[in-house]
Design a protein around this motif. Sequence first.
Motif: not given
Length: 169
Positions: A9-16, A90-95, A82-88, A50-58
């Motif tokens: 969402a807006g370059g931020v990865r939704k993570v569960a 070879g790229r930056r991850w914003d989560q 939590r919001r986080c940003s880190f290199p991993f 999160v992949e496709g239309n799955e919920t975070r719980a899924d």
Amino acid sequence: MSGPRDSYAGGVRKVARVVLLDPRDRVLLLHGHEPDDPSNDWWFTPGGGVEGNETRADAALRELVEETGITKVELGPVLWRRRCSFPFAGRRWDQDEWYYLARTTQTATRATALTELERASVAGARWWECEELARTHETVYPTRLAGLLRTLLDEGPPARPVTLDTEIV
């Protein structure tokens, strides 16, 4: 950890993520490292995008099975965000990460469906006692996990998710 189907969402990865506790209140952490530098390592909770239309719980339950093989899980509430940003790799991850409480009696682990990147960067899993986490000099994410876990075990889950400090590495 990663995949082309992850939801952003807006370059931020939704993570569960999953704070998985066994009957002895030990927490399961994965041991990760940079794909090309195993000495640059850390411990982290199972979970991923999160992949496709799955919920975070899924997503939390799917990632737990893929990364640990654990299927017998009682998924509880969201404990922390939590919001986080880190290199991993070879790229930056914003989560934007949500941490779910979960309990299991199934303590044997075996990764069942790691991505190529995960196969190159995850070295195993281990159950940790809260006191071990408090004493370790190893890197653990989120960085205050020992204290957060102690509060969880002493007081139970929060009434609503607690927003953790943003971590930028």
